[in-house]
Design an enzyme around this catalytic site. Structure first.
Site, PDB file in Angstrom:
ATOM      1  CE  LYS A 201      -5.531  -0.890  -0.114  1.00  8.51           C
ATOM      2  NZ  LYS A 201      -6.735   0.232  -0.926  1.00  8.51           N
ATOM      3  CB  SER A 202       2.817   1.220  -2.082  1.00 13.64           C
ATOM      4  OG  SER A 202       3.964   2.239  -2.565  1.00 13.64           O
ATOM      5  CB  CYS A 203       2.476   6.647  -3.027  1.00  7.02           C
ATOM      6  SG  CYS A 203       0.952   6.754  -2.647  1.00  7.02           S
ATOM      7  CG  MET A 204       7.592   5.096  -3.679  1.00  2.12           C
ATOM      8  SD  MET A 204       7.937   6.545  -5.852  1.00  2.12           S
ATOM      9  CE  MET A 204       9.577   5.388  -5.855  1.00  2.12           C
TER      10      MET A 204
ATOM     11  CG  ASN B 112       6.713   6.891 -10.007  1.00  2.00           C
ATOM     12  OD1 ASN B 112       7.562   6.188 -10.685  1.00  2.00           O
ATOM     13  ND2 ASN B 112       6.589   5.577  -8.826  1.00  2.00           N
TER      14      ASN B 112
END
Lengths: 102, 158
Positions: A99-102, B29
């Site tokens: 779920k992370s943006c990273m 990214n």
């Protein structure tokens, strides 16, 4: 939703991710990889193993984590799983999309 | 979620306040993570983000930034920018967002092309040796437009 993979019926979400890791096996992974145009190698399995372990120990997956993993570097990760490596590798590993943006 | 139709994202980073730098880096990214190509063109103050001597010393803007919710005069006090930056970096670290130098390595390893703007490099009297080793080159804006060489390319100014 249900999907038949390699003769076995498994539960998946609308994006095709398995919703129950206990239904996952290596044959299913091979089929899911094929759908993404990937032929599984030892290195692929090593990565799948790593991210499944992360998931089981409830540690979030991130690209920075991959860099520090000691299993694979970021360049190889992109080469092995083209088209969005965390997205694709988690699909093959039978775990939810991060779920992370990273 | 439906599959995106975007094939390539071109970012122009013109500012060096940490919130702008991270916005561009996280979007670039994020694009790669979705299988989208990404490139960043560093121009004007954005060059600080790829300047070896400057990149680990970028600050959040405390003056002229209404979202800081502090009087502008307070934001201008000595040490205020450094303090606000330190607090923000601490929160970022918790979310596994790396510092600028490490982030640039990740972007480069992920296949993000990093370009410096020729005009800005000349204006600030910089040369390639002042800039990060992972830099892909120094381009004119015309060169950078020619990087928009596939359908469904989008360009974003930060």
């Amino acid at each position: 939703m249900e999907k038949v993979i390699n003769g076995k019926t498994v539960k998946v979400n609308e994006e095709g991710y398995l919703t129950d890791l206990s239904q996952w096996d290596k044959k299913i992974a091979v089929e899911l990889a094929k759908e993404k145009g990937i032929e599984m190698t030892d290195k692929h399995w090593e990565v799948i193993d790593y991210i499944q372990n992360k998931y089981k120990s409830e540690e979030p997956l991130s690209i920075r984590g991959i860099k520090k993993s000691g299993v694979i570097n970021i360049k190889e990760f992109y080469d092995l799983f083209p088209g969005g490596p965390l997205k694709v590798s988690t699909l093959i590993a039978g775990i939810p999309k991060p779920k992370s943006c990273m | 979620m439906a599959e995106t139709k975007v094939k390539k994202m071109l970012f122009i980073l013109s500012k060096a306040s940490i919130e702008n730098v991270y916005a561009a880096f996280i979007m670039a990214n994020g694009a790669r993570m979705e299988g989208i190509e990404a490139e960043i063109f560093f121009t004007f103050f954005g060059l600080e983000a790829i300047n070896k001597k400057k990149l680990e010393h970028l600050h959040v803007a405390t003056v002229g930034n209404p979202a800081m919710h502090m009087p502008t005069m307070l934001g201008g006090l000595p040490g205020m920018e450094a303090l606000a930056t330190k607090m923000m970096m601490k929160e970022m670290e918790k979310l596994d967002i790396p510092p600028v130098g490490e982030f640039l390595e990740i972007l480069s390893d992920s296949g993000v092309k990093l370009w410096a703007c020729k005009l800005a490099v000349d204006m600030f009297h910089l040369s390639e040796k002042d800039l990060i080793d992972d830099l892909d080159g120094i381009l004119t804006i015309g060169d950078f437009y020619s990087r928009a060489n596939s359908d469904e390319t989008h360009m974003l100014f930060v």
